[in-house]
Design an enzyme around this catalytic site. Structure first.
Site, PDB file in Angstrom:
ATOM      1  N   LYS A 207       0.564   3.367  -2.967  1.00 44.77           N
ATOM      2  CA  LYS A 207      -0.565   4.294  -3.161  1.00 44.77           C
ATOM      3  C   LYS A 207      -0.099   5.746  -3.033  1.00 44.77           C
ATOM      4  CE  LYS A 207      -3.727   0.758  -1.486  1.00 44.77           C
ATOM      5  NZ  LYS A 207      -4.390   0.159  -0.332  1.00 44.77           N
TER       6      LYS A 207
ATOM      7  N   TYR B  26      -4.365   3.535   8.022  1.00 44.53           N
ATOM      8  CA  TYR B  26      -5.732   2.999   8.003  1.00 44.53           C
ATOM      9  C   TYR B  26      -6.495   3.382   9.260  1.00 44.53           C
ATOM     10  CZ  TYR B  26      -3.419   0.531   4.359  1.00 44.53           C
ATOM     11  OH  TYR B  26      -2.689   0.251   3.268  1.00 44.53           O
TER      12      TYR B  26
ATOM     13  N   VAL C 123       0.936  -3.977   3.861  1.00 40.99           N
ATOM     14  CA  VAL C 123       0.742  -5.261   4.546  1.00 40.99           C
ATOM     15  C   VAL C 123       1.943  -6.195   4.518  1.00 40.99           C
ATOM     16  CG1 VAL C 123      -1.745  -5.643   4.595  1.00 40.99           C
ATOM     17  CG2 VAL C 123      -0.474  -6.206   2.550  1.00 40.99           C
TER      18      VAL C 123
ATOM     19  N   TYR D 212      -2.687  -2.237 -10.523  1.00 40.29           N
ATOM     20  CA  TYR D 212      -2.695  -2.097  -9.059  1.00 40.29           C
ATOM     21  C   TYR D 212      -1.925  -3.241  -8.387  1.00 40.29           C
ATOM     22  CZ  TYR D 212      -4.408  -2.106  -4.277  1.00 40.29           C
ATOM     23  OH  TYR D 212      -4.474  -2.134  -2.908  1.00 40.29           O
TER      24      TYR D 212
ATOM     25  N   SER E  52       0.803  -1.231   0.000  1.00 41.46           N
ATOM     26  CA  SER E  52       0.000   0.000   0.000  1.00 41.46           C
ATOM     27  C   SER E  52       0.830   1.273   0.000  1.00 41.46           C
ATOM     28  CB  SER E  52      -0.932   0.015   1.210  1.00 41.46           C
ATOM     29  OG  SER E  52      -2.050  -0.769   0.935  1.00 41.46           O
TER      30      SER E  52
HETATM   31  N1  GLN Z   1      -2.049  -5.373  -2.228  1.00 37.85           N
HETATM   32  C1  GLN Z   1      -2.713  -5.190  -0.980  1.00 37.85           C
HETATM   33  C2  GLN Z   1      -4.221  -5.230  -1.164  1.00 37.85           C
HETATM   34  O1  GLN Z   1      -4.718  -4.581  -2.006  1.00 37.85           O
HETATM   35  C3  GLN Z   1      -2.283  -3.907  -0.354  1.00 37.85           C
HETATM   36  C4  GLN Z   1      -2.941  -3.677   0.976  1.00 37.85           C
HETATM   37  C5  GLN Z   1      -2.060  -3.038   2.006  1.00 37.85           C
HETATM   38  O2  GLN Z   1      -0.845  -2.961   1.886  1.00 37.85           O
HETATM   39  N2  GLN Z   1      -2.690  -2.634   3.087  1.00 37.85           N
HETATM   40  O3  GLN Z   1      -4.941  -5.910  -0.488  1.00 37.85           O
END
Ligand code: GLN
Length: 331
Positions: free
Chosen positions: A80, A256, A274, A204, A77
């Site tokens: 992003k 988050y 994650v 993505y 993430s």
């Molecule tokens: N690739 C992961 C997902 O879309 C990224 C989520 C994350 O890092 N929180 O579920």
């Protein structure tokens, strides 16, 4: 040593700081036992939950690295942040923010519930999956490699080399993508996607599977701490306004549904992924005491054991400790 207040008046030399950070990493490594590695993307479950590493890069060239710093991991993430900055640089900030909001959700990063429940005007922010997929769909190009090219270009300018996609992680994400597909279909149905759904999803998953290290994250953090300029030559890599908005979003939405607590108890913009990475940004401070990295720094952390919101458990504790000891908070 970990408890109590440190008198920074003594000496701020590299050896001394190194010893402190080594001790802190050894201490907080115990906290890795309190978390679990992500398993909803099966390949991520293979990570070693005991790993903990940190890199801190200062404006004056000072770098402190400690722990498991040579383990490459996928950006997840944290990508992003990069896709948001690229979309803003290519389309303009108002174009992007007309289509994705800047509000924390209070829900998990991959929540579907809030999309419908709050009569979706636009996705909440670019760092939850719904917002990130919308941003990725805004990137120019008909194929995932066209869309990813400007992300790689920006990353290369920031970290000094062109990273690559970990194909095994990409495949694992793609094969277990039901939830992200559900979000994608919802965005398609509500008219938010600006390009083909399959191309958006592939882009993505690939952007999340870009492999980096804690050093790379520290370097990205340092450029943001320096308002988008390269600290070596003051060259603009990210326009100041975009760097500023990105930091505000990291502070409010970067961790988050733990973002409020992180802002309160750590007090610096940060973004997690994650796989266990966190990039944190400590802007320059005006303080009387000679704290370390007073001119600002970027911090990269890796610790794949996560708390239940999906953030590195030991990484967050280590950042909290460093931020309080070095007075990094922006408040
Ligand atoms: N690739 C992961 C997902 O879309 C990224 C989520 C994350 O890092 N929180 O579920």
């Amino acid at each position: 040593m970990v408890q109590g207040t440190v008198n920074w008046n003594i000496k701020l030399d590299k050896e001394w700081l190194q010893e402190y950070v080594d001790d802190w990493v050894a201490f907080y490594r115990k906290a890795t036992k309190e978390g679990n590695v992500a398993s909803y993307i099966p390949i991520l479950a293979k990570a070693n939950p005991n790993h903990l590493g940190i890199a801190i890069h200062g404006k004056n060239g000072l770098k402190i690295c400690s722990g498991d710093i040579d383990i490459p991991f996928t950006i997840q993430s944290i990508s992003k942040v990069i896709s948001f900055m690229v979309a803003c640089m290519k389309n303009g900030v108002s174009y992007v923010l007309d289509r994705v909001d800047v509000e924390p959700t209070g829900e998990a990063f991959n929540s579907i519930m809030h999309l419908e429940m709050k009569s979706l005007n636009k996705p909440f922010n670019p760092f939850v999956n719904a917002g990130a997929l919308t941003v990725t769909s805004m990137l120019n190009g008909a194929t995932s490699s066209d869309k990813l090219a400007p992300l790689f270009n920006l990353l290369e300018r920031m970290i000094g080399y062109r990273p690559s996609v970990n194909q095994e992680v990409f495949k694992s994400e793609d094969e277990t993508s039901a939830r992200n597909r559900a979000i994608g279909y919802y965005l398609l149905e509500t008219g938010f996607l600006e390009s083909d759904l399959e191309v958006t999803l592939e882009t993505y998953f690939k952007q999340c599977s870009i492999e980096i290290t804690v050093d790379d994250l520290a370097r990205i953090g340092l450029i943001l701490a320096n308002d988008g300029q390269d600290p070596n030559n003051e060259e603009e890599i990210i326009p100041r306004q975009i760097a500023r908005i990105t930091k505000a979003l990291m502070l409010t939405c970067g961790m988050y549904d733990a973002s409020g607590k992180f802002a309160t108890y750590v007090g610096i913009p940060a973004k997690s992924g994650v796989s266990g990475g966190i990039v944190a940004v400590a802007p320059p401070r005006v303080r009387n005491a000679p704290f370390p990295f007073i001119e600002g720094c970027g911090i990269g952390v890796y610790g794949p054991a996560l708390e239940d919101r999906g953030n590195s458990i030991a990484g967050m504790k280590l950042l909290k400790h460093i931020a309080s000891q070095w007075d990094l908070s922006i408040f």
